[in-house]
Scaffold this motif. Structure first.
Motif, mmCIF file in Angstrom:
data_model
loop_
_atom_site.group_PDB
_atom_site.id
_atom_site.type_symbol
_atom_site.label_atom_id
_atom_site.label_comp_id
_atom_site.label_asym_id
_atom_site.label_seq_id
_atom_site.Cartn_x
_atom_site.Cartn_y
_atom_site.Cartn_z
ATOM 1 N N UNK A 13 0.834 -1.205 0.000
ATOM 2 C CA UNK A 13 0.000 0.000 0.000
ATOM 3 C C UNK A 13 0.872 1.260 0.000
ATOM 4 N N UNK A 14 1.886 1.254 0.843
ATOM 5 C CA UNK A 14 2.758 2.425 0.965
ATOM 6 C C UNK A 14 3.511 2.714 -0.327
ATOM 7 N N UNK A 15 3.928 1.657 -0.991
ATOM 8 C CA UNK A 15 4.678 1.812 -2.232
ATOM 9 C C UNK A 15 3.776 2.286 -3.365
ATOM 10 N N UNK A 16 2.524 1.877 -3.309
ATOM 11 C CA UNK A 16 1.550 2.343 -4.285
ATOM 12 C C UNK A 16 1.640 1.722 -5.660
ATOM 13 N N UNK A 17 2.484 0.718 -5.825
ATOM 14 C CA UNK A 17 2.639 0.106 -7.145
ATOM 15 C C UNK A 17 2.008 -1.283 -7.230
ATOM 16 N N UNK A 18 1.447 -1.751 -6.136
ATOM 17 C CA UNK A 18 0.903 -3.112 -6.116
ATOM 18 C C UNK A 18 -0.451 -3.168 -6.813
ATOM 19 N N UNK A 19 -0.675 -4.261 -7.497
ATOM 20 C CA UNK A 19 -1.985 -4.445 -8.116
ATOM 21 C C UNK A 19 -2.960 -4.990 -7.072
ATOM 22 N N UNK A 20 -4.215 -4.718 -7.281
ATOM 23 C CA UNK A 20 -5.249 -5.100 -6.323
ATOM 24 C C UNK A 20 -5.400 -6.607 -6.182
ATOM 25 N N UNK A 21 -5.123 -7.349 -7.231
ATOM 26 C CA UNK A 21 -5.230 -8.806 -7.161
ATOM 27 C C UNK A 21 -4.213 -9.375 -6.165
ATOM 28 N N UNK A 22 -3.006 -8.861 -6.199
ATOM 29 C CA UNK A 22 -1.975 -9.316 -5.260
ATOM 30 C C UNK A 22 -2.386 -9.000 -3.831
ATOM 31 N N UNK A 23 -2.875 -7.812 -3.617
ATOM 32 C CA UNK A 23 -3.300 -7.414 -2.274
ATOM 33 C C UNK A 23 -4.468 -8.273 -1.810
ATOM 34 N N UNK A 24 -5.419 -8.553 -2.703
ATOM 35 C CA UNK A 24 -6.550 -9.414 -2.355
ATOM 36 C C UNK A 24 -6.084 -10.805 -1.954
ATOM 37 N N UNK A 25 -5.147 -11.351 -2.691
ATOM 38 C CA UNK A 25 -4.634 -12.693 -2.373
ATOM 39 C C UNK A 25 -3.947 -12.714 -1.017
ATOM 40 N N UNK A 26 -3.156 -11.682 -0.728
ATOM 41 C CA UNK A 26 -2.480 -11.611 0.566
ATOM 42 C C UNK A 26 -3.496 -11.467 1.705
ATOM 43 N N UNK A 27 -4.518 -10.663 1.483
ATOM 44 C CA UNK A 27 -5.547 -10.496 2.502
ATOM 45 C C UNK A 27 -6.320 -11.799 2.730
ATOM 46 N N UNK A 28 -6.540 -12.556 1.673
ATOM 47 C CA UNK A 28 -7.229 -13.841 1.801
ATOM 48 C C UNK A 28 -6.376 -14.827 2.607
ATOM 49 N N UNK A 29 -5.070 -14.842 2.344
ATOM 50 C CA UNK A 29 -4.161 -15.694 3.119
ATOM 51 C C UNK A 29 -4.164 -15.273 4.583
ATOM 52 N N UNK A 30 -4.157 -13.968 4.810
ATOM 53 C CA UNK A 30 -4.163 -13.442 6.174
ATOM 54 C C UNK A 30 -5.437 -13.854 6.906
ATOM 55 N N UNK A 31 -6.575 -13.788 6.237
ATOM 56 C CA UNK A 31 -7.844 -14.185 6.831
ATOM 57 C C UNK A 31 -7.865 -15.682 7.148
ATOM 58 N N UNK A 32 -7.308 -16.475 6.256
ATOM 59 C CA UNK A 32 -7.231 -17.915 6.487
ATOM 60 C C UNK A 32 -6.383 -18.224 7.725
ATOM 61 N N UNK A 33 -5.272 -17.507 7.861
ATOM 62 C CA UNK A 33 -4.428 -17.691 9.044
ATOM 63 C C UNK A 33 -5.165 -17.266 10.313
ATOM 64 N N UNK A 34 -5.930 -16.192 10.215
ATOM 65 C CA UNK A 34 -6.697 -15.727 11.367
ATOM 66 C C UNK A 34 -7.687 -16.802 11.814
ATOM 67 N N UNK A 35 -8.327 -17.467 10.857
ATOM 68 C CA UNK A 35 -9.259 -18.547 11.177
ATOM 69 C C UNK A 35 -8.539 -19.714 11.855
ATOM 70 N N UNK A 36 -7.361 -20.074 11.346
ATOM 71 C CA UNK A 36 -6.582 -21.159 11.951
ATOM 72 C C UNK A 36 -6.163 -20.799 13.368
ATOM 73 N N UNK A 37 -5.756 -19.547 13.559
ATOM 74 C CA UNK A 37 -5.351 -19.079 14.884
ATOM 75 C C UNK A 37 -6.527 -19.187 15.849
ATOM 76 N N UNK A 38 -7.696 -18.758 15.418
ATOM 77 C CA UNK A 38 -8.888 -18.817 16.270
ATOM 78 C C UNK A 38 -9.243 -20.261 16.632
ATOM 79 N N UNK A 39 -9.125 -21.178 15.687
ATOM 80 C CA UNK A 39 -9.429 -22.583 15.961
ATOM 81 C C UNK A 39 -8.478 -23.147 17.006
#
Length: 74
Positions: free
Chosen positions: A37-63
């Motif tokens: 985000x800070x660099x401003x050159x990332x495409x939205x698809x890459x950011x979406x994929x990283x956020x999806x991975x982060x959410x998946x990890x959050x679910x595993x952590x909660x379990x």
């Protein structure tokens, strides 16, 4: 779920180690997303994929946290 990923079959020590690893990976993904985000050159698809991975990890952590936290009968 297969036997390797079934948290009911893992010892408390293994779950605590996995929990720490997942928390670290979650923080790393958070840092990577912020850097993109800070660099401003990332495409939205890459950011979406990283956020999806982060959410998946959050679910595993909660379990794992639910498994490690004893049930309290009030």
């Amino acid at each position: 779920m297969n036997a390797c990923s079934d948290i009911s079959m893992k010892t408390e020590e293994v779950l605590r180690i996995e929990l720490e690893v997942f928390r670290r990976e979650h923080a790393d993904l958070d840092g990577a997303i912020q850097a993109l985000h800070d660099r401003g050159t990332a495409d939205q698809l890459t950011i979406q994929r990283l956020k999806k991975q982060k959410l998946s990890l959050k679910d595993k952590i909660a379990q794992i946290e639910d498994r490690l936290t004893p049930d309290i009968i009030a």
